[in-house]
Design a protein around this motif. Structure first.
Motif, PDB file in Angstrom:
ATOM      1  N   GLU A  96      73.258 -26.378 -26.203  1.00 32.61           N
ATOM      2  CA  GLU A  96      74.196 -25.307 -26.517  1.00 32.61           C
ATOM      3  C   GLU A  96      75.414 -25.908 -27.188  1.00 32.61           C
ATOM      4  O   GLU A  96      75.837 -27.014 -26.848  1.00 32.61           O
ATOM      5  N   SER A  97      75.976 -25.179 -28.126  1.00 30.94           N
ATOM      6  CA  SER A  97      77.185 -25.645 -28.813  1.00 30.94           C
ATOM      7  C   SER A  97      78.346 -25.709 -27.833  1.00 30.94           C
ATOM      8  O   SER A  97      78.517 -24.814 -27.002  1.00 30.94           O
ATOM      9  N   ALA A  98      79.130 -26.747 -27.963  1.00 30.08           N
ATOM     10  CA  ALA A  98      80.330 -26.879 -27.132  1.00 30.08           C
ATOM     11  C   ALA A  98      81.360 -25.848 -27.582  1.00 30.08           C
ATOM     12  O   ALA A  98      81.463 -25.542 -28.775  1.00 30.08           O
ATOM     13  N   GLU A  99      82.115 -25.315 -26.643  1.00 23.65           N
ATOM     14  CA  GLU A  99      83.122 -24.305 -26.965  1.00 23.65           C
ATOM     15  C   GLU A  99      84.189 -24.848 -27.905  1.00 23.65           C
ATOM     16  O   GLU A  99      84.634 -24.163 -28.811  1.00 23.65           O
TER      17      GLU A  99
ATOM     18  N   ASP B 126      83.903 -27.333 -30.062  1.00 25.13           N
ATOM     19  CA  ASP B 126      83.410 -27.864 -31.336  1.00 25.13           C
ATOM     20  C   ASP B 126      81.971 -27.420 -31.537  1.00 25.13           C
ATOM     21  O   ASP B 126      81.069 -27.885 -30.848  1.00 25.13           O
ATOM     22  N   GLY B 127      81.757 -26.531 -32.465  1.00 26.96           N
ATOM     23  CA  GLY B 127      80.425 -25.994 -32.708  1.00 26.96           C
ATOM     24  C   GLY B 127      79.422 -27.009 -33.221  1.00 26.96           C
ATOM     25  O   GLY B 127      78.222 -26.768 -33.204  1.00 26.96           O
ATOM     26  N   ARG B 128      79.899 -28.178 -33.673  1.00 30.87           N
ATOM     27  CA  ARG B 128      78.988 -29.222 -34.151  1.00 30.87           C
ATOM     28  C   ARG B 128      78.500 -30.113 -33.011  1.00 30.87           C
ATOM     29  O   ARG B 128      77.566 -30.885 -33.178  1.00 30.87           O
ATOM     30  N   THR B 129      79.147 -30.039 -31.868  1.00 33.05           N
ATOM     31  CA  THR B 129      78.762 -30.844 -30.705  1.00 33.05           C
ATOM     32  C   THR B 129      77.823 -30.027 -29.830  1.00 33.05           C
ATOM     33  O   THR B 129      78.153 -28.908 -29.439  1.00 33.05           O
ATOM     34  N   PHE B 130      76.664 -30.591 -29.556  1.00 33.13           N
ATOM     35  CA  PHE B 130      75.694 -29.924 -28.697  1.00 33.13           C
ATOM     36  C   PHE B 130      75.714 -30.549 -27.316  1.00 33.13           C
ATOM     37  O   PHE B 130      75.754 -31.772 -27.169  1.00 33.13           O
TER      38      PHE B 130
ATOM     39  N   PRO C 273      77.026 -34.248 -23.890  1.00 38.43           N
ATOM     40  CA  PRO C 273      76.946 -34.318 -25.344  1.00 38.43           C
ATOM     41  C   PRO C 273      75.912 -35.359 -25.792  1.00 38.43           C
ATOM     42  O   PRO C 273      75.656 -36.338 -25.085  1.00 38.43           O
TER      43      PRO C 273
ATOM     44  N   ASN D  55      75.280 -30.573 -19.145  1.00 33.81           N
ATOM     45  CA  ASN D  55      76.218 -30.341 -20.248  1.00 33.81           C
ATOM     46  C   ASN D  55      76.709 -31.643 -20.870  1.00 33.81           C
ATOM     47  O   ASN D  55      77.896 -31.832 -21.111  1.00 33.81           O
TER      48      ASN D  55
END
Length: 140
Positions: free
Chosen positions: A84-87, A89-93, A53, A51
Motif C-alpha cells: 500500500e502507498s504510504a500516506e 509519499d505515494g511513491r513509497t510502498f 517500506p 507496514n
C-alpha cells in the motif's frame, strides 16, 4: 605463476555450499506449505514488522531491491502480501501480510520448526547457536 585455486580454502565456496545444503532441508519442510525458504524469511520479517517500506525490507533481508521485487511478486500474486502507498509519499510502498498471509505464515512456522529441529539434530543445538551468532556477526 599463481598457484591453482583450492576450493577447500575458499570461504565463499564453503558458505554457499553450506547455504544450499541447509536451504534444501528448510525447503523440503516448507514445500508442503507452498513456500521457499526465502519467501518464508520475508513473511517472517513482515509478521514481526508490518507496514515495512521496500528499502527497509531489502536492507533487513540483505537483498538488492530488484531481487526483492522478484521475490515479492509470487507472494503478492498469491494474496499473502499486500503493498500500500504510504500516506506521506505515494511513491513509497509499505508491505504487510494479508489475513491469508498470516494464516500461511502460521502454517509455515510449524514446518520451519521441523526444519530447525532436523538441522539442530544433525548439527547439534549448541553448534547451531554458535554458528548463527558467527553468521549474524558478518551481516550485523
Amino acid at each position: 605463476m599463481t598457484r591453482p585455486l583450492s576450493y577447500d580454502e575458499c570461504n565463499c565456496f564453503a558458505l554457499r555450499q553450506a547455504a544450499r545444503h541447509v536451504t534444501q532441508i528448510y525447503e523440503r519442510h516448507l514445500g508442503g506449505v507452498g513456500l521457499t525458504a526465502a519467501q518464508f524469511t520475508i513473511l517472517a520479517k513482515l509478521a514481526r514488522t508490518p507496514n515495512l517500506p521496500m528499502a527497509d525490507l531489502a536492507d533487513a533481508m540483505v537483498m538488492e531491491r530488484t531481487t526483492l521485487v522478484r521475490a515479492m511478486k509470487p507472494l503478492q500474486r498469491d494474496g499473502l502480501v499486500v503493498a500500500e502507498s504510504a500516506e506521506h509519499d505515494g511513491r513509497t510502498f509499505l508491505f504487510s501480510l494479508t489475513e491469508q498471509g498470516e494464516k500461511t505464515f502460521d502454517q509455515a512456522a510449524v514446518a520451519w520448526r521441523a526444519a530447525q529441529e532436523e538441522f539442530e539434530k544433525k548439527f547439534g543445538q549448541a553448534r547451531a547457536k554458535t554458528l548463527r551468532a558467527e553468521l549474524f556477526s558478518i551481516t550485523g
